[in-house]
Each structure stands twice: as structure tokens, then as C-alpha cells.
Design a protein around this motif. Structure first.
Motif, PDB file in Angstrom:
ATOM      1  N   VAL A  52      -3.548   7.956   3.425  1.00  0.00           N
ATOM      2  CA  VAL A  52      -2.652   7.799   4.577  1.00  0.00           C
ATOM      3  C   VAL A  52      -3.474   7.630   5.860  1.00  0.00           C
ATOM      4  O   VAL A  52      -3.097   6.844   6.748  1.00  0.00           O
ATOM      5  CB  VAL A  52      -1.686   8.997   4.675  1.00  0.00           C
ATOM      6  N   ALA A  53      -4.608   8.316   5.969  1.00  0.00           N
ATOM      7  CA  ALA A  53      -5.470   8.158   7.145  1.00  0.00           C
ATOM      8  C   ALA A  53      -6.027   6.742   7.222  1.00  0.00           C
ATOM      9  O   ALA A  53      -6.092   6.149   8.313  1.00  0.00           O
ATOM     10  CB  ALA A  53      -6.600   9.176   7.110  1.00  0.00           C
ATOM     11  N   ILE A  54      -6.423   6.169   6.097  1.00  0.00           N
ATOM     12  CA  ILE A  54      -6.926   4.788   6.085  1.00  0.00           C
ATOM     13  C   ILE A  54      -5.810   3.821   6.481  1.00  0.00           C
ATOM     14  O   ILE A  54      -6.043   2.869   7.245  1.00  0.00           O
ATOM     15  CB  ILE A  54      -7.515   4.437   4.701  1.00  0.00           C
ATOM     16  N   LEU A  55      -4.583   4.056   5.991  1.00  0.00           N
ATOM     17  CA  LEU A  55      -3.453   3.232   6.412  1.00  0.00           C
ATOM     18  C   LEU A  55      -3.216   3.352   7.911  1.00  0.00           C
ATOM     19  O   LEU A  55      -2.947   2.357   8.590  1.00  0.00           O
ATOM     20  CB  LEU A  55      -2.182   3.649   5.677  1.00  0.00           C
ATOM     21  N   GLY A  56      -3.330   4.570   8.431  1.00  0.00           N
ATOM     22  CA  GLY A  56      -3.152   4.783   9.870  1.00  0.00           C
ATOM     23  C   GLY A  56      -4.211   4.070  10.682  1.00  0.00           C
ATOM     24  O   GLY A  56      -3.923   3.486  11.730  1.00  0.00           O
ATOM     25  N   LEU A  57      -5.464   4.104  10.205  1.00  0.00           N
ATOM     26  CA  LEU A  57      -6.536   3.382  10.905  1.00  0.00           C
ATOM     27  C   LEU A  57      -6.275   1.873  10.894  1.00  0.00           C
ATOM     28  O   LEU A  57      -6.508   1.188  11.892  1.00  0.00           O
ATOM     29  CB  LEU A  57      -7.887   3.692  10.268  1.00  0.00           C
ATOM     30  N   GLU A  82       0.820  -1.204   0.000  1.00  0.00           N
ATOM     31  CA  GLU A  82       0.000   0.000   0.000  1.00  0.00           C
ATOM     32  C   GLU A  82       0.858   1.261   0.000  1.00  0.00           C
ATOM     33  O   GLU A  82       0.515   2.251  -0.637  1.00  0.00           O
ATOM     34  CB  GLU A  82      -0.947   0.000   1.197  1.00  0.00           C
ATOM     35  N   VAL A  83       1.982   1.231   0.688  1.00  0.00           N
ATOM     36  CA  VAL A  83       2.847   2.406   0.723  1.00  0.00           C
ATOM     37  C   VAL A  83       3.491   2.632  -0.637  1.00  0.00           C
ATOM     38  O   VAL A  83       3.778   3.778  -1.007  1.00  0.00           O
ATOM     39  CB  VAL A  83       3.891   2.258   1.848  1.00  0.00           C
ATOM     40  N   THR A 132      -5.961  16.006  -0.878  1.00  0.00           N
ATOM     41  CA  THR A 132      -6.989  15.429  -0.002  1.00  0.00           C
ATOM     42  C   THR A 132      -7.069  13.921  -0.179  1.00  0.00           C
ATOM     43  O   THR A 132      -7.187  13.174   0.797  1.00  0.00           O
ATOM     44  CB  THR A 132      -8.357  16.076  -0.290  1.00  0.00           C
ATOM     45  N   GLU A 133      -6.999  13.456  -1.421  1.00  0.00           N
ATOM     46  CA  GLU A 133      -7.018  12.010  -1.685  1.00  0.00           C
ATOM     47  C   GLU A 133      -5.816  11.316  -1.045  1.00  0.00           C
ATOM     48  O   GLU A 133      -5.951  10.236  -0.462  1.00  0.00           O
ATOM     49  CB  GLU A 133      -7.021  11.747  -3.196  1.00  0.00           C
ATOM     50  N   GLY A 134      -4.653  11.926  -1.152  1.00  0.00           N
ATOM     51  CA  GLY A 134      -3.454  11.338  -0.543  1.00  0.00           C
ATOM     52  C   GLY A 134      -3.549  11.288   0.967  1.00  0.00           C
ATOM     53  O   GLY A 134      -3.188  10.289   1.593  1.00  0.00           O
ATOM     54  N   LEU A 135      -4.042  12.360   1.564  1.00  0.00           N
ATOM     55  CA  LEU A 135      -4.202  12.378   3.024  1.00  0.00           C
ATOM     56  C   LEU A 135      -5.249  11.359   3.479  1.00  0.00           C
ATOM     57  O   LEU A 135      -5.096  10.724   4.529  1.00  0.00           O
ATOM     58  CB  LEU A 135      -4.558  13.780   3.496  1.00  0.00           C
TER      59      LEU A 135
END
Length: 124
Positions: free
Chosen positions: A104-109, A73-74, A98-101
């Protein structure tokens, strides 16, 4: 056009014939002295210590799969980072950032969920 690939095809055929020839030669000439020790299963030259059908912890495999999941994913972030400038020049800068953030937020979750479930703890 296909004549340009003829040397490559000949090389592949030669490599396959050479490999099969060596295998056949080894089967014909090689010594065949099977013994109980030679036919016994072993792991890296060490005698078998336990039953191979016993249950064992899958923690290593879980960590490996999680690593691959997050690693793959990264890798999607690299093309995104390269294209941000061209999207910004076309007026789509806020949208693509916004799409990139969001990604990254979904990866963080996902990482928070894995951490909460204690999937990365070795002391289990």
C-alpha cells in the motif's frame, strides 16, 4: 470422454455455419447501390468535422491507463485480505501485515508521483 463434448462441438459448428450462411445470403441478395455519401467515412452518423490525422491531447488515455494500473494493483489486496487470517494462525501475521502495508505504501508513492507530475489535472 470426448463423446461428452460432441454436442458442444456440434453447437459451435452450427453457430458458425449459421453466421456464415447469413453473411453469404446478405452478400448475394443485398442491394448494392454505392454512392458518394455511402462511401464517405463518418463517426456515429455525423459528418467528419476535421482531419483525422491531427494531433490531439492524450490526457484521457493517460488517465485511463493510470486508472487501470492502480485498479489492477488494488485487486491484489482482496486475496491478501482473505488470507491474512490463515497466515496469522500459522504464525506469519506480522510478516504478512508488513508486506501488505509495504504494498500500500508503494501504491501511495506511485499516486503521489502521478499527482506531483500533474497527470490527473484536466486543466493542462
Amino acid at each position: 470422454m470426448l463423446s461428452e463434448y460432441l454436442p458442444i462441438a456440434v453447437l459451435f459448428l452450427f453457430a458458425i455455419a449459421l453466421g456464415l450462411g447469413f453473411l453469404g445470403l446478405s452478400a448475394l441478395i443485398g442491394k448494392k447501390r454505392p454512392s458518394k455519401a455511402k462511401l464517405a467515412p463518418y463517426e456515429c452518423g455525423v459528418d467528419q468535422a476535421s482531419n483525422p490525422r491531427q494531433r490531439f491531447s492524450i490526457h484521457f488515455f493517460l488517465v485511463a491507463i493510470l486508472f487501470l494500473l492502480f485498479d489492477v494493483e488494488v485487486t491484489f489486496l482482496f486475496p491478501w485480505a482473505i488470507l491474512v487470517r490463515s497466515f496469522r494462525e500459522n504464525g506469519m501475521g506480522p510478516f504478512i501485515v508488513t508486506e501488505g502495508l509495504l504494498f500500500v505504501a508503494i501504491l501511495g508513492l506511485g499516486l503521489a508521483y502521478v499527482w506531483k507530475r500533474r497527470a490527473l489535472d484536466w486543466e493542462q
